[in-house]
Motif scaffolding. Sequence first.
Motif, PDB file in Angstrom:
ATOM      1  N   ALA A  68       5.815   8.972 -18.637  1.00 37.86           N
ATOM      2  CA  ALA A  68       6.999   9.289 -17.272  1.00 37.86           C
ATOM      3  C   ALA A  68       6.408  10.427 -16.783  1.00 37.86           C
ATOM      4  CB  ALA A  68       8.302   9.772 -17.993  1.00 37.86           C
ATOM      5  N   SER A 128       5.261  10.371 -12.698  1.00 39.37           N
ATOM      6  CA  SER A 128       5.543  11.530 -11.728  1.00 39.37           C
ATOM      7  C   SER A 128       4.362  11.898 -11.071  1.00 39.37           C
ATOM      8  CB  SER A 128       6.355  12.589 -12.348  1.00 39.37           C
ATOM      9  OG  SER A 128       7.322  12.071 -13.310  1.00 39.37           O
ATOM     10  N   ASN A 176      14.165   3.167 -14.767  1.00 37.20           N
ATOM     11  CA  ASN A 176      14.258   4.054 -15.720  1.00 37.20           C
ATOM     12  C   ASN A 176      12.695   4.667 -15.980  1.00 37.20           C
ATOM     13  OD1 ASN A 176      14.410   5.680 -17.831  1.00 37.20           O
ATOM     14  ND2 ASN A 176      15.397   4.098 -19.325  1.00 37.20           N
ATOM     15  N   ILE A 177      12.560   5.690 -15.409  1.00 33.78           N
ATOM     16  CA  ILE A 177      11.140   6.062 -15.560  1.00 33.78           C
ATOM     17  C   ILE A 177      10.533   6.459 -16.935  1.00 33.78           C
ATOM     18  CG2 ILE A 177      11.579   8.622 -15.234  1.00 33.78           C
ATOM     19  CD1 ILE A 177       9.326   8.716 -13.356  1.00 33.78           C
ATOM     20  N   SER A 228       7.001   1.638  -6.481  1.00 32.11           N
ATOM     21  CA  SER A 228       7.628   2.898  -6.870  1.00 32.11           C
ATOM     22  C   SER A 228       9.101   2.623  -7.605  1.00 32.11           C
ATOM     23  CB  SER A 228       7.464   3.926  -5.949  1.00 32.11           C
ATOM     24  OG  SER A 228       6.181   4.111  -5.403  1.00 32.11           O
ATOM     25  N   ALA A 283      10.849   3.890 -10.795  1.00 35.81           N
ATOM     26  CA  ALA A 283      11.575   5.223 -11.028  1.00 35.81           C
ATOM     27  C   ALA A 283      12.909   5.246 -10.190  1.00 35.81           C
ATOM     28  CB  ALA A 283      10.522   6.477 -10.192  1.00 35.81           C
ATOM     29  N   LEU A 331      14.882   8.843  -7.203  1.00 35.84           N
ATOM     30  CA  LEU A 331      13.785   9.502  -7.422  1.00 35.84           C
ATOM     31  C   LEU A 331      12.740   9.275  -6.582  1.00 35.84           C
ATOM     32  CD1 LEU A 331      12.583  11.405  -9.617  1.00 35.84           C
ATOM     33  CD2 LEU A 331      12.123   9.528 -10.975  1.00 35.84           C
ATOM     34  N   SER A 333       8.087  17.912 -11.420  1.00 35.58           N
ATOM     35  CA  SER A 333       8.125  16.851 -12.438  1.00 35.58           C
ATOM     36  C   SER A 333       8.092  17.259 -13.609  1.00 35.58           C
ATOM     37  CB  SER A 333       6.950  15.695 -11.865  1.00 35.58           C
ATOM     38  OG  SER A 333       7.090  15.097 -10.660  1.00 35.58           O
ATOM     39  N   SER A 340      14.986  17.169 -19.156  1.00 39.79           N
ATOM     40  CA  SER A 340      15.555  16.222 -19.658  1.00 39.79           C
ATOM     41  C   SER A 340      15.561  15.798 -21.090  1.00 39.79           C
ATOM     42  CB  SER A 340      15.237  14.870 -18.899  1.00 39.79           C
ATOM     43  OG  SER A 340      13.948  14.310 -19.590  1.00 39.79           O
ATOM     44  N   THR A 363      16.146  11.151 -17.655  1.00 32.87           N
ATOM     45  CA  THR A 363      15.085  11.670 -17.134  1.00 32.87           C
ATOM     46  C   THR A 363      15.073  11.775 -15.525  1.00 32.87           C
ATOM     47  OG1 THR A 363      14.083  11.195 -18.894  1.00 32.87           O
ATOM     48  CG2 THR A 363      12.681  11.975 -17.377  1.00 32.87           C
ATOM     49  N   GLY A 364      15.186  10.337 -14.857  1.00 32.39           N
ATOM     50  CA  GLY A 364      15.239  10.267 -13.446  1.00 32.39           C
ATOM     51  C   GLY A 364      16.057  11.413 -12.862  1.00 32.39           C
TER      52      GLY A 364
END
Lengths: 276, 116
Positions: A10, A14, A127-128, A192, A196, A200, A234, A241, A248-249
């Motif tokens: 992740a 980023s 969902n990154i 992207s 993400a 994001l 990032s 997170s 996380t995102g």
Amino acid sequence: VSIFQLLLPAFVASLILTGIHAYLGVHVVERGVIFVDLSLAQIAALGSTVAYLLGYDLHSTAAYLFSLSFTFLGAAIFAFSRVHRKTRIPQEAVIGIAYAVAAAVAILVMSKATQETEHLKEMLVGNILSVTWPELAKTAVLYALVGIFHYIFRERFLMISMDEQEAERRGLNIRFWDFLFYVSFGFVVTSSVAIAGVLLVFCFLIVPSVTAMLFAERLGPRLAIGWGMGALVSAAGVALSFLLDLPTGAAIVATFGLTLLILAGVRKAFFKPIAA
Amino acid sequence: MAPYAGTRIVTFHDSWPNFAKAFKLSIVGHVEPKPGIPPSPSHTLEIINLIQAQKVPAILVEPYFDRKTPDYIAGKTGAAVVIFYPSVGGTPAVGDYFTLFDTNINAFIAAAKGKK
């Protein structure tokens, strides 16, 4: 599996996203086409929706080609609707219209689908955390190619973004270069967003670029500030997170917002006012 | 389904309690415990470790959820993502209530067998 193994992809994602988006963001902010990525992402989503209606799996190559061709169509629309200098119609109006119509048509297409569908929403969320190394490798290669393309033609792209009148005076084919800009941009945004999600991606595009403009005027320092900020924020967002048990995102997005706020305060308190 | 009584499973949301009760399966966790909110890193890690420790063979996912996160967890653990249809008509093959259960049960057994 350790938490490090879980978070590392992740974080690397980023960094890759920051690399290309902080650069493209400079163009987007200079041109004042802030929401172009949301609009192109929605048009790409419409493409996959049509592919889905025709019976292709959402993650198949066919669906990807559909979303890519729709993105090219969007690129053409944005390149050829560049009339705002002469007619007072802002480019953002065209971008907003394209967004709303693409979203509405996607609903219409979905209403004709025979299967249960909640994919549309999911496609734009992302969902990154669930990004995989092969996916990252592919994305990195693709973005490197787009980066090289932009580096080769940097003078033209930058002149059109920063000084359109000069570009016109020199007889550049602005529509043609705009089309190439939006096509390459669409390529990047489509991939992207799949990784993400729109929120994001929007942040990676706009926040580093805006932050950099608080502190620098020349392109080089602006890019350096944008990349530095993107990488640090990032890392902080991913760490937060984990520590606070948050998605996380959304955690990265909120960290970007907070950092911009703090830096804007620092700018006001310790630096000379921005010359008008 | 009798041979599989007591099998531990993970589901996407908290959506199969009655199915699990009827066939004596034990649901040990959910991929996305709060519907619509992407799972946090610690929760995802917990599910991955849980699947490995308890030898969970299958992650049940309804066809309308994005497979990215379940596929990711499956890739880390070797559990299978099994598409579970919640109602008739989810796929053209599921024409009535009996085929619905047959389809789901067969998909589950295929995954559970593969892991035995």
